[in-house]
Motif scaffolding. Structure first.
Motif, PDB file in Angstrom:
ATOM      1  N   LEU A 160      36.933  22.331  37.243  1.00  0.00           N
ATOM      2  CA  LEU A 160      36.423  23.408  36.391  1.00  0.00           C
ATOM      3  C   LEU A 160      35.258  22.926  35.526  1.00  0.00           C
ATOM      4  O   LEU A 160      34.352  23.699  35.206  1.00  0.00           O
ATOM      5  CB  LEU A 160      37.576  23.945  35.531  1.00  0.00           C
ATOM      6  N   ILE A 206      32.392  23.158  37.978  1.00  0.00           N
ATOM      7  CA  ILE A 206      32.062  24.551  38.315  1.00  0.00           C
ATOM      8  C   ILE A 206      31.340  25.221  37.148  1.00  0.00           C
ATOM      9  O   ILE A 206      30.316  25.878  37.322  1.00  0.00           O
ATOM     10  CB  ILE A 206      33.343  25.339  38.683  1.00  0.00           C
ATOM     11  N   ALA A 228      35.761  32.309  33.128  1.00  0.00           N
ATOM     12  CA  ALA A 228      36.035  31.359  34.222  1.00  0.00           C
ATOM     13  C   ALA A 228      37.035  30.296  33.766  1.00  0.00           C
ATOM     14  O   ALA A 228      37.908  29.880  34.528  1.00  0.00           O
ATOM     15  CB  ALA A 228      34.744  30.707  34.700  1.00  0.00           C
ATOM     16  N   GLY A 246      40.442  31.812  33.576  1.00  0.00           N
ATOM     17  CA  GLY A 246      40.949  32.212  34.897  1.00  0.00           C
ATOM     18  C   GLY A 246      41.017  31.082  35.899  1.00  0.00           C
ATOM     19  O   GLY A 246      41.532  31.280  36.998  1.00  0.00           O
ATOM     20  N   GLY A 247      40.505  29.899  35.576  1.00  0.00           N
ATOM     21  CA  GLY A 247      40.334  28.895  36.641  1.00  0.00           C
ATOM     22  C   GLY A 247      41.101  27.604  36.501  1.00  0.00           C
ATOM     23  O   GLY A 247      40.898  26.690  37.299  1.00  0.00           O
ATOM     24  N   GLU A 272      45.853  28.370  37.848  1.00  0.00           N
ATOM     25  CA  GLU A 272      46.217  28.776  39.213  1.00  0.00           C
ATOM     26  C   GLU A 272      46.020  27.654  40.231  1.00  0.00           C
ATOM     27  O   GLU A 272      46.926  27.382  41.032  1.00  0.00           O
ATOM     28  CB  GLU A 272      45.434  30.020  39.662  1.00  0.00           C
ATOM     29  N   PRO A 273      44.855  26.952  40.242  1.00  0.00           N
ATOM     30  CA  PRO A 273      44.766  25.851  41.208  1.00  0.00           C
ATOM     31  C   PRO A 273      45.810  24.769  40.923  1.00  0.00           C
ATOM     32  O   PRO A 273      46.409  24.228  41.840  1.00  0.00           O
ATOM     33  CB  PRO A 273      43.346  25.297  41.011  1.00  0.00           C
ATOM     34  N   PHE A 326      48.028  26.484  52.126  1.00  0.00           N
ATOM     35  CA  PHE A 326      47.722  26.943  50.764  1.00  0.00           C
ATOM     36  C   PHE A 326      47.837  28.464  50.660  1.00  0.00           C
ATOM     37  O   PHE A 326      48.468  29.002  49.746  1.00  0.00           O
ATOM     38  CB  PHE A 326      46.316  26.452  50.378  1.00  0.00           C
ATOM     39  N   PRO A 362      50.274  32.601  42.376  1.00  0.00           N
ATOM     40  CA  PRO A 362      50.001  31.935  41.093  1.00  0.00           C
ATOM     41  C   PRO A 362      49.670  32.903  39.967  1.00  0.00           C
ATOM     42  O   PRO A 362      49.907  32.611  38.808  1.00  0.00           O
ATOM     43  CB  PRO A 362      48.808  31.023  41.422  1.00  0.00           C
ATOM     44  N   ILE A 363      49.092  34.073  40.292  1.00  0.00           N
ATOM     45  CA  ILE A 363      49.053  35.159  39.311  1.00  0.00           C
ATOM     46  C   ILE A 363      50.058  36.185  39.806  1.00  0.00           C
ATOM     47  O   ILE A 363      49.807  36.922  40.766  1.00  0.00           O
ATOM     48  CB  ILE A 363      47.643  35.768  39.169  1.00  0.00           C
ATOM     49  N   ARG A 388      47.099  46.360  33.387  1.00  0.00           N
ATOM     50  CA  ARG A 388      46.015  47.341  33.485  1.00  0.00           C
ATOM     51  C   ARG A 388      46.291  48.494  32.520  1.00  0.00           C
ATOM     52  O   ARG A 388      47.436  48.742  32.163  1.00  0.00           O
ATOM     53  CB  ARG A 388      45.927  47.935  34.899  1.00  0.00           C
ATOM     54  N   PHE A 436      44.691  36.634  45.596  1.00  0.00           N
ATOM     55  CA  PHE A 436      43.434  36.568  44.829  1.00  0.00           C
ATOM     56  C   PHE A 436      43.031  37.936  44.280  1.00  0.00           C
ATOM     57  O   PHE A 436      41.882  38.141  43.885  1.00  0.00           O
ATOM     58  CB  PHE A 436      42.310  36.018  45.705  1.00  0.00           C
ATOM     59  N   PRO A 453      37.396  45.510  42.623  1.00  0.00           N
ATOM     60  CA  PRO A 453      36.287  44.989  41.809  1.00  0.00           C
ATOM     61  C   PRO A 453      36.617  43.704  41.050  1.00  0.00           C
ATOM     62  O   PRO A 453      35.715  42.949  40.713  1.00  0.00           O
ATOM     63  CB  PRO A 453      35.977  46.124  40.825  1.00  0.00           C
ATOM     64  N   PHE A 469      38.445  41.223  42.229  1.00  0.00           N
ATOM     65  CA  PHE A 469      38.836  40.141  43.158  1.00  0.00           C
ATOM     66  C   PHE A 469      38.383  38.804  42.577  1.00  0.00           C
ATOM     67  O   PHE A 469      37.290  38.675  42.014  1.00  0.00           O
ATOM     68  CB  PHE A 469      38.176  40.372  44.524  1.00  0.00           C
ATOM     69  N   SER A 487      38.448  27.750  44.953  1.00  0.00           N
ATOM     70  CA  SER A 487      39.842  27.281  44.990  1.00  0.00           C
ATOM     71  C   SER A 487      40.235  26.821  46.374  1.00  0.00           C
ATOM     72  O   SER A 487      40.949  25.834  46.530  1.00  0.00           O
ATOM     73  CB  SER A 487      40.813  28.399  44.615  1.00  0.00           C
ATOM     74  N   MET A 511      38.804  23.455  46.723  1.00  0.00           N
ATOM     75  CA  MET A 511      39.503  22.491  45.868  1.00  0.00           C
ATOM     76  C   MET A 511      40.867  22.120  46.436  1.00  0.00           C
ATOM     77  O   MET A 511      41.224  20.948  46.526  1.00  0.00           O
ATOM     78  CB  MET A 511      39.738  23.108  44.472  1.00  0.00           C
TER      79      MET A 511
HETATM   80  C1  HEM Z   1      44.767  29.285  43.426  1.00  0.00           C
HETATM   81  C2  HEM Z   1      43.733  29.657  42.718  1.00  0.00           C
HETATM   82  C3  HEM Z   1      43.486  31.034  42.154  1.00  0.00           C
HETATM   83  C4  HEM Z   1      44.214  32.196  42.290  1.00  0.00           C
HETATM   84  C5  HEM Z   1      45.489  32.432  43.105  1.00  0.00           C
HETATM   85  C6  HEM Z   1      43.512  33.219  41.544  1.00  0.00           C
HETATM   86  C7  HEM Z   1      43.921  34.550  41.440  1.00  0.00           C
HETATM   87  C8  HEM Z   1      43.196  35.532  40.808  1.00  0.00           C
HETATM   88  C9  HEM Z   1      43.585  36.933  40.753  1.00  0.00           C
HETATM   89  C10 HEM Z   1      44.865  37.518  41.333  1.00  0.00           C
HETATM   90  C11 HEM Z   1      42.617  37.595  40.072  1.00  0.00           C
HETATM   91  C12 HEM Z   1      42.567  39.115  39.804  1.00  0.00           C
HETATM   92  C13 HEM Z   1      43.215  39.426  38.480  1.00  0.00           C
HETATM   93  C14 HEM Z   1      43.233  40.911  38.203  1.00  0.00           C
HETATM   94  O1  HEM Z   1      42.916  41.736  39.078  1.00  0.00           O
HETATM   95  O2  HEM Z   1      43.599  41.264  37.074  1.00  0.00           O
HETATM   96  C15 HEM Z   1      41.622  36.638  39.677  1.00  0.00           C
HETATM   97  C16 HEM Z   1      40.489  36.935  38.955  1.00  0.00           C
HETATM   98  C17 HEM Z   1      39.565  35.981  38.527  1.00  0.00           C
HETATM   99  N1  HEM Z   1      39.559  34.656  38.837  1.00  0.00           N
HETATM  100 FE1  HEM Z   1      40.922  33.676  39.974  1.00  0.00          FE
HETATM  101  N2  HEM Z   1      42.412  32.660  40.954  1.00  0.00           N
HETATM  102  C18 HEM Z   1      42.342  31.336  41.304  1.00  0.00           C
HETATM  103  C19 HEM Z   1      41.380  30.426  40.921  1.00  0.00           C
HETATM  104  C20 HEM Z   1      40.260  30.688  40.165  1.00  0.00           C
HETATM  105  C21 HEM Z   1      39.241  29.725  39.779  1.00  0.00           C
HETATM  106  C22 HEM Z   1      39.251  28.235  40.156  1.00  0.00           C
HETATM  107  C23 HEM Z   1      38.318  30.394  39.030  1.00  0.00           C
HETATM  108  C24 HEM Z   1      37.059  29.913  38.353  1.00  0.00           C
HETATM  109  C25 HEM Z   1      36.375  28.886  38.714  1.00  0.00           C
HETATM  110  C26 HEM Z   1      38.746  31.770  38.934  1.00  0.00           C
HETATM  111  C27 HEM Z   1      38.079  32.755  38.266  1.00  0.00           C
HETATM  112  C28 HEM Z   1      38.454  34.078  38.221  1.00  0.00           C
HETATM  113  C29 HEM Z   1      37.712  35.094  37.498  1.00  0.00           C
HETATM  114  C30 HEM Z   1      36.430  34.867  36.696  1.00  0.00           C
HETATM  115  C31 HEM Z   1      38.406  36.281  37.687  1.00  0.00           C
HETATM  116  C32 HEM Z   1      38.072  37.660  37.118  1.00  0.00           C
HETATM  117  C33 HEM Z   1      37.209  38.403  38.088  1.00  0.00           C
HETATM  118  C34 HEM Z   1      36.859  39.784  37.559  1.00  0.00           C
HETATM  119  O3  HEM Z   1      37.586  40.342  36.720  1.00  0.00           O
HETATM  120  O4  HEM Z   1      35.853  40.329  38.008  1.00  0.00           O
HETATM  121  N3  HEM Z   1      39.928  31.906  39.645  1.00  0.00           N
HETATM  122  N4  HEM Z   1      41.995  35.392  40.150  1.00  0.00           N
END
Ligand code: HEM
Length: 274
Positions: free
Chosen positions: A13, A16, A98, A101-102, A105-106, A138, A147-148, A153, A204, A208, A210, A217, A220
């Motif tokens: 991170l 990134i 970031a 959110g980052g 989960e990893p 994975f 992981p989430i 909402r 993931f 919008p 996503f 990830s 990684m």
């Molecule tokens: C195993 C790894 C990961 C999983 C399973 C995961 C899962 C998710 C999920 C489910 C969401 C949607 C949340 C929602 O709709 O409310 C999300 C959003 C997001 N994730 Fe990840 N995430 C991972 C890794 C990462 C990493 C490494 C980063 C940053 C470097 C990241 C940055 C973000 C961001 C910025 C959003 C928001 C996107 C938006 O709202 O437009 N995530 N992630």
């Protein structure tokens, strides 16, 4: 989790985001403090203060990095966003998003996939032999224990789904973890099975929001962390002792992972230098 998954996640991170000037411990702590602040529904002032301290720390780290930019242009979020002319307030907000959110989960996906493979040795063998890719292991773990697990909402307009009526401004939780075990899409969904087609998984998210870090990830976890762990930790196994515990709703994963190994083998680049 503490020895590898957490520092690995935080170091990634740092690269990134472009905040290579901070310690991985700060990255981890700031991420957690912001997550706690976002979910501080009861308004606990101590939680709020820690969240503000984290965002102030990130702002200082960003300010420290800015002067060196023209000399060290790279593909980090910070560099690319600043170079694009994006207003600094948006740059700062995106970096904070970031970071919140980052990190977890990893970390949780690495520890969880290691545990899932060690406790399903015949499936580990399929991956080690190259019949199944690390990426598939994975993705299947992230389907099995998302992981989430859920995301909140706010309902935008009155809507009815399966006889349940929602009003504008109602609060709902989207359960990614439940969708990923939907029997309509996955046979025997409670089973971890690296051979299954996990492409319908919403680990993931979808639409919008996503995940912006999905491909980072995958690189990684599947290209680096898993192959490294399984090639360098000789005779890696789950240690006797307290059973593995799984917890959390928004961030869901293993709470502990006691492992043992006999030796740490040199990396390929280290052995070629010897
Ligand atoms: C195993 C790894 C990961 C999983 C399973 C995961 C899962 C998710 C999920 C489910 C969401 C949607 C949340 C929602 O709709 O409310 C999300 C959003 C997001 N994730 Fe990840 N995430 C991972 C890794 C990462 C990493 C490494 C980063 C940053 C470097 C990241 C940055 C973000 C961001 C910025 C959003 C928001 C996107 C938006 O709202 O437009 N995530 N992630």
């Amino acid at each position: 989790m503490q020895d590898f998954a957490l520092p690995f996640s935080a170091e990634c991170l740092k690269s990134i985001t472009g905040l290579t000037n901070i310690r991985y411990q700060d990255m981890n702590a700031w991420s957690q403090s912001m997550i706690d602040g976002i979910a501080n529904y009861v308004g606990d002032p101590a939680v709020e203060a820690r969240c503000h301290a984290a965002t102030a720390g990130i702002d200082t780290a960003i300010d420290d990095m800015l002067p060196g930019f023209s000399k060290h242009a790279d593909k980090s979020l910070l560099c690319v966003m600043v170079a694009s002319g994006m207003p600094m307030a948006s740059v700062r907000a995106n970096i904070k998003l970031a970071i919140s959110g980052g990190q977890n989960e990893p970390r949780d996906a690495i520890a969880g996939t290691v545990w899932a493979l060690l406790t399903h040795p015949e499936q580990l063998e399929l991956v080690r032999s190259g019949k199944i890719r690390w990426l598939q292991a994975f993705e299947e773990y992230a389907r099995w224990i998302a992981p989430i697990g859920m995301s909140p909402r706010r309902i935008a307009k009155p809507w009815t789904i399966r006889d349940v009526a929602f009003e504008a401004n109602d609060r709902v939780f989207l359960m990614f973890g439940s969708a990923n075990r939907d029997e309509k899409y996955f046979d025997n969904p409670d089973r971890f099975d690296v051979r299954r087609d996990a492409s319908k998984s919403v680990a993931f998210g979808a639409g919008p929001h996503f995940c912006a870090g999905a491909w980072a990830s995958r690189a990684m976890v599947a290209d680096v962390a898993l192959p490294t762990i399984f090639s360098r930790f000789k005779n890696l196994r789950v240690a006797d002792g307290p059973a593995v515990r799984i917890g959390g709703w928004a961030f869901r994963g293993l709470l502990n992972l006691p492992l043992k190994w006999d030796d740490i083998l040199p990396s390929r680049s280290q052995s070629s230098r010897q």
